[in-house]
Structures are given as structure tokens and as C-alpha cells.
Design a protein around this motif. Structure first.
Motif, mmCIF file in Angstrom:
data_model
loop_
_atom_site.group_PDB
_atom_site.id
_atom_site.type_symbol
_atom_site.label_atom_id
_atom_site.label_comp_id
_atom_site.label_asym_id
_atom_site.label_seq_id
_atom_site.Cartn_x
_atom_site.Cartn_y
_atom_site.Cartn_z
ATOM 1 N N HIS A 99 25.746 6.440 -78.789
ATOM 2 C CA HIS A 99 27.128 6.774 -79.216
ATOM 3 C C HIS A 99 28.123 5.687 -79.252
ATOM 4 C CE1 HIS A 99 30.595 9.196 -79.956
ATOM 5 N NE2 HIS A 99 31.295 8.581 -79.175
ATOM 6 N N GLY A 100 28.791 5.170 -80.484
ATOM 7 C CA GLY A 100 29.641 4.037 -80.699
ATOM 8 C C GLY A 100 29.250 3.007 -80.994
ATOM 9 N N TYR A 101 27.857 3.064 -81.136
ATOM 10 C CA TYR A 101 26.967 1.770 -81.461
ATOM 11 C C TYR A 101 27.337 1.457 -82.954
ATOM 12 C CZ TYR A 101 23.900 0.744 -77.511
ATOM 13 O OH TYR A 101 23.539 0.266 -76.646
ATOM 14 N N SER A 102 28.127 0.107 -83.219
ATOM 15 C CA SER A 102 28.316 -0.180 -84.758
ATOM 16 C C SER A 102 27.532 -1.547 -84.803
ATOM 17 C CB SER A 102 29.667 -0.480 -84.771
ATOM 18 O OG SER A 102 30.168 -1.773 -83.977
ATOM 19 N N LEU A 103 27.725 -2.014 -86.143
ATOM 20 C CA LEU A 103 26.581 -3.216 -86.571
ATOM 21 C C LEU A 103 27.387 -4.412 -85.298
ATOM 22 C CD1 LEU A 103 24.982 -5.162 -88.413
ATOM 23 C CD2 LEU A 103 27.139 -5.542 -89.456
ATOM 24 N N ILE A 104 28.709 -4.408 -85.066
ATOM 25 C CA ILE A 104 28.966 -5.331 -84.152
ATOM 26 C C ILE A 104 28.657 -5.160 -82.884
ATOM 27 C CG2 ILE A 104 31.404 -6.322 -82.823
ATOM 28 C CD1 ILE A 104 31.315 -7.073 -85.601
ATOM 29 N N THR A 105 28.373 -4.005 -82.432
ATOM 30 C CA THR A 105 27.296 -3.833 -80.968
ATOM 31 C C THR A 105 26.172 -4.293 -80.968
ATOM 32 O OG1 THR A 105 28.771 -1.493 -81.311
ATOM 33 C CG2 THR A 105 27.410 -2.101 -79.187
ATOM 34 N N VAL A 106 25.447 -4.233 -82.110
ATOM 35 C CA VAL A 106 23.992 -4.652 -82.213
ATOM 36 C C VAL A 106 24.201 -6.178 -82.326
ATOM 37 C CG1 VAL A 106 22.135 -4.503 -83.605
ATOM 38 C CG2 VAL A 106 23.299 -2.410 -83.587
ATOM 39 N N LEU A 107 25.054 -6.894 -83.066
ATOM 40 C CA LEU A 107 25.045 -7.966 -82.917
ATOM 41 C C LEU A 107 25.194 -8.667 -81.638
ATOM 42 C CD1 LEU A 107 26.934 -8.715 -86.630
ATOM 43 C CD2 LEU A 107 24.471 -9.002 -85.953
ATOM 44 N N MET A 108 26.290 -8.248 -80.866
ATOM 45 C CA MET A 108 26.529 -8.543 -79.556
ATOM 46 C C MET A 108 25.320 -8.500 -78.593
ATOM 47 S SD MET A 108 30.618 -7.508 -78.736
ATOM 48 C CE MET A 108 30.012 -8.117 -77.170
#
Lengths: 306, 306
Positions: A224-233
Motif C-alpha cells: 500500500h502506498g508504493y509508487s514509482l518513486i518508492t520503487v526507484l528509491m
């Protein structure tokens, strides 16, 4: 030049004296003292020659890159994971006493704690000039981060200071201990060493999720709350984790501290072009001090005491 | 230790080679090159022995402490006075481009200019570590003086920068030249040397008063506005002037720069107790860098290149 030579000797002696086979019967409680002798005076090259054939088998599954392990080898891997866990938990509590910019400044205590623990635990002596350079690195990094509200950090209550110092010691100890584990078996494949480091990291973090966020994960799902930015981080952290483990294996914590500090300065400079960042006079002064520190560290090697 | 030895040799060789008598027939246009050879390789001690008796006559009026002088000796004394006059006049004009706190920060360029001119003119080589220490001294002093409005100095127009650099060069050159004059005749009495330095300072300042403040002095008198504080400040400046000339004679401009910088830090600390001054984080960081600089300068002596 001289330092490079010492390091090469370390690796050779390590490959000779600290091979998995030869250590299998040793006490598991003495991993650090083994590492501390890496830079020792032993000139026994016979074992090195015996192991030469083994080291050349670098294709397929060998003893050095197989994933299976022994209790002796694996027993030390949970330690850095546990230390980082405690340190990361403390990070939530210290914000009761310090604001975020203040915490950024207190984090520079890591530099000093890493230097002290590096010398104490790994028994690699830093020269006087290198110690001067280390103090300058800490002062320079802090100066570069100064902003008009930085003085608030001087009003930090003593609980905040104690937590900051404990966190610096935990972080410094975890770093130096990881280096000791990785360097203990120089011929062991780095990916296998990372595998075991991360397995325990995952176990400890899973426990922390169960205790702290069980309801949230059950209701909303793990992602929950994962976005592209989260994955990149996450990718960024994973890659930098692998890079750090390589620095630990082929260089040391001192190099890591310098690399981190210079990276901080480069990030600020890149931010000028990307985000129109405004560089302060304090940044220029801090960068100057850090640059002189890097220079002194390198000339300090030549005169370092062994 | 080694540095101390070199200095003592300088004094002996100076007493031998640069005595007033032996220089009386030399060209007056070469005062600096004479000084530059003070640290030279000459081992000719015969003159030194010849002059020994003369140096022991330290009571009553001797050649070394008599006030009368030669054109050769006195011809170089107006030069530092003229340099300081130009520098002090520039000080009025630079405030068109820089505010007072900004000027305090730019004044630290003096440290670098003194180091460069010291090495160029007096031909005394600073070691690599001592250069690193000197850059740190400049960065550390500036850091210690940082305040929330310091960043204004980065907006200084180029005329301000040029004036600041010219002032730093004038001030550095005047300092180094004064050291050259005073050290040229090591056996000459320091009070006589001060006398001639101040005579020209007074002459130049009298001219400046005539040009700039003639009407005011005529109408209100020379001592108009003098209070107890004014007299105490004059006394303070006079005493520190004598102290500086002693540093020039028995130590050098590098020692003077360090002493001035450490004095600045001590003044701030004393102000905490006397005036309830508030020390900033920047002050602590700058003081740390200055302290490391002093340490590096002292260990840099041991490894200095000759």
C-alpha cells in the motif's frame, strides 16, 4: 602507494590464513581478533600457495561462492542487522528532542565514532595527520550543512545528545563489524556475504513490521502506498547497499566515510543545476575544509604509523 | 625543534653578514634580496666571531641602539608606512561595495596573501602540510565569524572583490616587508627600528590629516572628541604595535597571522563572560578547524621541505 601495498598484503594473507576450511574448527567467538591480525607480520606464504589452485576455480559453484554455510560463518551476520535495527528505531525517538536539520548535523558524529571504532576494533592505526583530517571532515561536513536555524542544535536537551551519541556508536560499530565480517573471509564471494547480511536484515525488519505495523499491513496490504518513486528509491538503496559492501570488502570504513561526505557535497552542487539550489558561504567554507581533509588523509598515509 | 634551529642559524648568519658596517656600501635598492639569503647555506663564521665583541657591548649608546642612522638603513622604512596608508585609505572606499560584517569576512584573505608573499619575498618555504594548515586557518576564521547575514558577501560586486584582494595584497606585502626590514639588521635595537617605522607612519598620517581633515583640526583642535576610551585605545594600539614588531623580529609573519587568529577566537570567548555574547555553532566549528590548523602547522615544521 604504500597503503595500496599494505592492502594487497592483507588480501594475500587473508586468503592464506582465513580460508573457510582452515577456520571451520576455530571458536566462533573470536571473529574480530582474526580480522585484527590481517595486517600482521606473518610471512607464511605456504598456505597461500596451497590454496592457489582452489582460488583459480572461478567458474561454477565453488566453496567460495556456494550459498550454503556453516554455523561458524553465519553466526556473526545477525549482529550488524540487530545493531542497525536498534539504531533505526532510535531514529524515531530522537525526533522528540531534535528537529530534522538538527539531526542532520548530529549525524556527523558518525564520522568520529567510525574513526574511533575502526581503530579500536580493526586495529588499523590512523596516523596523527589522518586523525586531524578526520576531525576536519566532521567539522567541514557540519559547516557545509549550516543554515540560519542550525544554532537550535546547541539547545538540544541532554537526552537528545545521549541518543545521538548512542546512535553514532551503534552505526559506527555496525559499519566496522560488517567490514570485519566481510574481510574475515576475503576469498568468499561478496554476493553470498551480502545474501546472508540481507537475510538477517529482512528477518529483523519482518519482526519489526509484525510488532509495529501488523494491523496496517493486514488491512491495506504490504505494498500500500508504493509508487514509482518508492520503487526507484528501493532500487537506489539496494544498489548503494551493494556498492557499500564492495567498499567494505575491497577498501574500508574510512574510505566509506570520505565517499559519503564527498557525495553529500556533490549532491548539493548537482542540486544547484537541477533544482536551482542556493549555495551558502558556509557550504563553500565546509567544502574547502573537506577538500583539505581528503588531501591530508592521502598524504597522512605516507607517514602513517604501523 | 628543527625549525627553531634553522631560526637560530638565521640570526647568527644575519649578525655576521648583515651588520650595519658591512652593508654601508651596498646598494640601497637591494634590501629584500639581502634578507632572502638569511636562510642560505653560507657557513662563513669568521665574521660572526669578529663581531662577537661588538655584540657584547650592550650598555650605553652603541652602534646598535643609537638613534642616528644612514640613508641606506632608513631608505626602506617609508615603504611599509606608504603601503599601510594606501590600504587604510582603501578601507573607506570598499564600504561602498561591502557592509561591515562582509568586510570582516573578506579581511581573512589577508591570511592567504601573507602566506603567498611570505614564501615569495622572504624565500622561506612552507611545507605542504603548513600550506594546508594555512588554508584551514583562513576557512576556520571565516567560519567562526559566520552569522545569518554572512551570505550577503557572496553578492559583493566585482569592484568590492578587487579592492578586497588589493587590500589583502597591500597588507600582506607591508607585513612581510616590515619583517624583511627588521630582520635585515638582527643586531639593531628593536626600539630604534620601531622609532624609524613610526616616524614615517606619523609623517604620512600628518599629510593625510592635512589633506582630509585640515579644516576640522583647525576649527576644533587636534584632540577634539578624545575621551578616556580614545586614550586607552591609542595606548592599546601602541602596545600591540610594539608586540607585533617583536613578533616580526624574533618570530615571523606566519606566527603573527596565527596569533591574530587565535586572539580573535579568545576575544569571542572572553566576550561570553564580559558581555554575555552568544557563541554560535559556526564559532565552535571554526574554532575546531583553527585548532587543527595550529596543530598541523606545528607538525608540518618537522616534515617541512628546505
Amino acid at each position: 602507494m604504500e597503503y595500496r601495498k599494505i592492502k594487497d598484503e592483507d588480501k594475500d594473507e587473508g586468503a592464506a590464513g582465513d580460508d573457510i576450511e582452515s577456520l571451520r574448527n576455530k571458536s566462533i567467538s573470536a571473529p574480530i581478533s582474526n580480522v585484527a591480525t590481517l595486517g600482521g607480520e606473518s610471512n607464511d606464504r605456504s598456505k597461500w600457495k596451497r590454496n592457489l589452485g582452489k582460488n583459480l576455480e572461478n567458474e561454477g559453484v565453488t566453496e567460495d561462492n556456494r550459498l550454503s554455510t556453516t554455523l561458524d560463518e553465519v553466526s556473526v551476520y545477525p549482529i550488524p542487522a540487530a545493531l542497525y535495527l536498534v539504531k533505526n528505531l532510535l531514529q524515531y525517538y530522537i525526533f522528540a528532542y531534535v528537529d530534522a536539520p538538527g539531526y542532520q548535523i548530529l549525524k556527523n558524529l558518525n564520522i568520529i565514532s567510525t574513526g574511533v571504532l575502526y581503530q579500536m576494533i580493526l586495529k588499523r592505526k590512523l596516523s596523527e595527520i589522518q586523525w586531524a583530517a578526520f576531525i576536519l571532515l566532521c567539522a567541514g561536513c557540519t559547516t557545509a550543512q549550516l543554515n540560519p536555524s542550525s544554532d537550535h542544535v546547541l539547545q538540544t536537551p541532554y537526552q537528545g545528545w545521549i541518543m545521538a551519541i548512542v546512535m553514532a556508536l551503534l552505526s559506527g560499530f555496525a559499519g566496522v563489524y560488517t567490514e570485519a565480517i566481510i574481510k574475515k573471509r576475503p576469498s568468499r564471494n561478496i554476493n553470498v556475504q551480502n545474501f546472508w547480511l540481507y537475510v538477517f536484515g529482512m528477518v529483523f525488519n519482518a519482526v519489526a513490521i509484525l510488532i509495529q505495523d501488523f494491523d496496517a499491513v493486514m488491512n491495506k496490504g504490504f505494498f500500500h502506498g508504493y509508487s514509482l518513486i518508492t520503487v526507484l528509491m528501493i532500487l537506489n538503496h539496494a544498489l548503494s547497499g551493494i556498492a557499500v559492501s564492495m567498499v567494505m570488502k575491497y577498501a574500508d570504513n574510512i574510505v566509506k566515510v570520505y565517499a559519503t561526505s564527498v557525495a553529500m557535497l556533490l549532491t548539493a552542487i548537482v542540486s544547484v543545476f537541477l533544482f536551482g539550489f542556493h549555495l551558502s558561504l558556509a557550504f563553500f567554507l565546509g567544502s574547502t575544509v573537506v577538500s583539505v581533509s581528503v588531501y591530508l588523509h592521502s598524504i597522512g598515509k605516507l607517514t602513517r604509523q604501523r
